[in-house]
Design an enzyme around this catalytic site. Structure first.
Site, short mmCIF file in Angstrom:
data_model
loop_
_atom_site.label_atom_id
_atom_site.label_comp_id
_atom_site.label_asym_id
_atom_site.label_seq_id
_atom_site.Cartn_x
_atom_site.Cartn_y
_atom_site.Cartn_z
N GLY A 1 37.43 40.77 71.42
CA GLY A 1 37.24 39.90 70.27
C GLY A 1 38.56 39.75 69.55
O GLY A 1 39.36 40.70 69.47
N ARG B 1 51.91 27.04 73.22
CA ARG B 1 51.96 25.81 74.02
C ARG B 1 51.88 24.56 73.17
O ARG B 1 52.63 23.63 73.39
CB ARG B 1 50.81 25.82 75.03
CG ARG B 1 51.22 26.58 76.27
CD ARG B 1 50.40 26.18 77.49
NE ARG B 1 50.43 27.31 78.42
CZ ARG B 1 49.40 27.81 79.05
NH1 ARG B 1 48.21 27.24 78.89
NH2 ARG B 1 49.51 28.83 79.85
N LYS C 1 43.18 49.36 82.40
CA LYS C 1 43.12 50.15 81.18
C LYS C 1 43.15 51.65 81.50
O LYS C 1 43.79 52.43 80.81
CB LYS C 1 41.84 49.79 80.40
CG LYS C 1 41.87 48.35 79.89
CD LYS C 1 40.48 47.89 79.47
CE LYS C 1 40.50 46.47 78.92
NZ LYS C 1 39.13 45.90 78.81
N VAL D 1 43.57 35.77 69.42
CA VAL D 1 44.16 37.01 68.93
C VAL D 1 45.38 36.73 68.07
O VAL D 1 45.53 37.26 66.97
CB VAL D 1 44.52 37.95 70.10
CG1 VAL D 1 45.20 39.21 69.58
CG2 VAL D 1 43.28 38.31 70.91
N GLU E 1 34.53 35.35 82.39
CA GLU E 1 35.27 34.18 82.86
C GLU E 1 34.46 33.43 83.92
O GLU E 1 33.52 33.98 84.49
CB GLU E 1 36.60 34.63 83.49
CG GLU E 1 37.47 35.49 82.60
CD GLU E 1 38.07 34.70 81.44
OE1 GLU E 1 38.37 33.51 81.62
OE2 GLU E 1 38.21 35.28 80.34
N ASP F 1 39.75 45.05 85.67
CA ASP F 1 40.17 45.13 84.27
C ASP F 1 40.07 46.58 83.77
O ASP F 1 40.98 47.10 83.13
CB ASP F 1 39.26 44.21 83.43
CG ASP F 1 39.51 44.36 81.95
OD1 ASP F 1 40.56 43.88 81.47
OD2 ASP F 1 38.66 44.96 81.26
N GLY G 1 40.29 47.44 72.92
CA GLY G 1 40.38 46.58 71.74
C GLY G 1 40.68 47.30 70.45
O GLY G 1 41.77 47.83 70.24
N VAL H 1 44.03 48.61 75.41
CA VAL H 1 42.89 49.40 75.91
C VAL H 1 41.82 49.48 74.84
O VAL H 1 42.07 49.90 73.70
CB VAL H 1 43.33 50.84 76.27
CG1 VAL H 1 42.14 51.61 76.87
CG2 VAL H 1 44.50 50.84 77.22
#
Lengths: 431, 431
Positions: A304, A46, A207, A15, A192, A203, A136, A134
């Site tokens: 995405g 990182r 939202k 993202v 995942e 999840d 995307g 929320v």
């Protein structure tokens, strides 16, 4: 603020890199639209050495996101780290406390600390924007906060988790089992390794907490949400749904009731003819029922990198343009602490699938128990027993009743010993 | 501006009265959301004596809308008079010239004078907002102007006229003729006594001109739009579409092409599986294809007093909140005057229905003509001849080709004398 909006981005995964790419591609257009040149002046991630295919030569690297958040080099802090504590929370708090605006895609952080962060933003006159958190790329936050400002909203519900919708869609269209579809979703990167967060409905609940706050002017309360996942949905349920004119979707639903705001996440039967039933695969959709607009549905990509980045950039553009709305529509002190309407008071139709023992009088006993609890049946379908001839699947569809009545009736039916397995219950959502 | 936003409303028909009602019902909420008390301080309408069931005791009556528009009693002028000249245009110009903000639902006015009005708004630092002018209660203007700010938009298309969609839906679902459905639409108040404006596609074209400007950053140019209505669509077309996996919708489509921006309104075959195909009755829908968000669809009420008022009040709330976007997204001087891509250059698939004379060699001659013009056929379906055995309906579906090729091939086929009637041509819109 100068004619430049200086942006700091913490977190340069899919993202974050997409945000940098969109800001670059749309630079001239954004400057013309907002009156400000939007420039990424600071970043934190990182691994500074990793090649992300983006030009960050103009940006200062910070090893600690909180240092970036507080830096004099930025006006706006974009948090794309993730997690509801640790660096994400600390850096957002640091940015807001320093009077900077914040854009985040972090639903978990908002569901847990949204009100405290909104208060901090108000106190220091910064914006706190979270369109990407929320659904995307669907601009549902802006729609609820601004586009429906003239409405009293009655209900907001949607398909808010692409992983679950992908699994349910494939199960139905290809006749595959839940386990097979989950394995494919994991292979494709939709789910995942530990899928509990998606599959279990958590999840979606995060939202939904955000949507409920925006829609009803109430404080976020993720604890008030009743959550069930899709792990127990079988092919038999999807097929029965289809025969009855429904399709099964994992919905998050928040609605006004006479007892307060009801918030729930669970597998739901929606009419096949409804807009939301047509939404297949990883696509998300949100429907709003409101007094003036009646029904409004938004359908689009729920996840995405690019779709999420689209929402992040829209928030950045709003802030560049000087748009300042209260994060949750109303100033925090105007947000109500609503009475929670417990699930037991939920009213609606129910689909119930029972594995009924092939005994004389079993069907009659079941029907009697339903009647005793004041439940009217819209339909009863008994299938031919399959492998195990001693048990036959029976599907009941009820007229509107309460969750408490259904649970009590089923407890009595189970106690009577007529069913061989745990009853399957799926709530029906009227359009 | 004070802590009160003083609103003047010209035109108190269904929409105007609904705006007053919503402002009243949402008064406390709007004040909390925007920081300003929104008060109707002036009104103008033909018949002050008529009972509209609304409280206007705090408002001053003006007999001339232009006097209201200029009055010191208002900060914001709401134009709900209608018409692209006369009092609507004069009063909007007067309000903008006096430095006031304007909210209008008037697509005809905008399609004709939008750029001049936007220039006037810019010069006098007022807002010009028109969410209600396109697709009623669907917040598509805000979505294009703000929600998709990070995107390069490739195409925007939609069902923008509820009357046409109602007629096409009823024809298909109930097997009725165009004339019967139009008569019903008129009885129900969905269509005017002279339905040409809706049925002929002109209303859709006005709305499309606004969407194209917002989506592509170009000057409005209603003249650049190729317009065809639904008056020649027959039941035979709807049935053939269904057999081929399509549904016929009147779409407004604006898209980038290598030759410029193509803008067109015509009956269109859309895949039955597409979101837009599911939109039946008077409902509207708009789909946006863009690089970051991929595909976003908004579905909702395209007309009706309350839905339109919802959009008007959202605009009022934005202005109360101090949100100032350029009316068409970009400042007028940044709006391009695009090369118009003429319809002859349109590329896509085509559905062609021919009434072919039952003569030896007719089918071969038709196929040869198509091949001569470089057109590949995806399917050919010849039906049994019905009433008139000398003529058989033949349906061709082409692969992507150009409008020019199709028109030339059909001219040749007609000249050959093999068809008994004017060929029916419906463009196919890929998802």
């Amino acid at each position: 603020m100068s004619e430049i909006l200086r942006v700091g981005i913490a977190g340069l995964g899919t993202v974050g890199a997409a945000v940098v790419r969109l800001l670059d591609a749309q630079a001239a257009d954004l400057a013309a639209r907002t009156g400000k040149k939007v420039v990424v002046t600071g970043v934190s991630a990182r691994d500074p050495a990793r090649d992300r295919g983006i030009d960050l030569s103009g940006a200062t690297w910070f090893s600690a996101p909180t240092d970036l958040a507080r830096s004099d080099k930025i006006d706006l802090f974009v948090e794309l780290i993730g997690g509801d504590e640790g660096p994400a929370r600390e850096s957002v708090e640091a940015a807001l406390a320093a009077g900077k605006s914040v854009v985040t895609a972090n639903k978990a952080l908002l569901a847990k600390h949204g009100i405290a962060l909104a208060r901090l933003a108000e106190a220091h006159h910064g914006a706190l924007a979270f369109e990407a958190s929320v659904a995307g790329g669907i601009p549902i936050v802006k729609t609820l906060r601004e586009g429906l400002a003239g409405n009293r909203i009655e209900r907001v519900y949607g398909i808010l988790n692409g992983t679950c919708n992908y699994i349910l869609s494939r199960m139905e269209l290809e006749g595959l089992s839940f386990a097979e579809c989950l394995a494919d979703a994991q292979k494709l990167g939709y789910a995942e390794a530990d899928p509990t967060f998606d599959i279990g409905g958590f999840d979606t609940a995060h939202k939904l907490a955000i949507l409920a706050s925006l829609a009803f002017g109430v404080k976020l309360d993720a604890e008030a949400i009743s959550v069930e996942g899709i792990q127990d949905i079988s092919l038999a349920d999807l097929q029965a749904a289809s025969e009855l004119g429904y399709r099964v979707k994992l919905l998050g639903v928040a609605q006004r009731t006479p007892h307060g705001v009801e918030q729930r996440v669970h597998p739901t039967m929606v009419p096949l003819s409804s807009a939301i039933a047509q939404v297949m695969g990883v696509t998300n959709a949100v429907t709003v029922d409101a007094d003036a607009v009646n029904e409004l549905t938004l359908v689009g990509p729920g996840a995405g990198g690019m779709a999420t980045a689209s929402a992040v950039v829209a928030d950045i553009a709003d802030i560049a343009r000087g748009i300042r709305s209260a994060p949750f529509g109303l100033p925090v002190d105007h947000l109500a602490s609503p009475e929670k309407s417990p699930m037991q008071r939920h009213e609606g139709g129910y689909y119930i699938r029972l594995a009924v023992r092939n005994e004389i009088g079993a069907a009659a006993a079941i029907a009697t128990r339903m009647a005793e609890h004041g439940i009217s049946l819209e339909s009863i379908v008994q299938r031919r027993a399959c492998a195990d001839a001693s048990v036959a699947p029976v599907v009941l569809v009820t007229y509107a009743t309460t969750e408490a009545s259904v649970r009590e009736a089923l407890a009595a039916i189970v106690a009577d010993g007529h069913v061989a397995d745990k009853p399957q219950v799926i709530r029906i959502e009227r359009e």
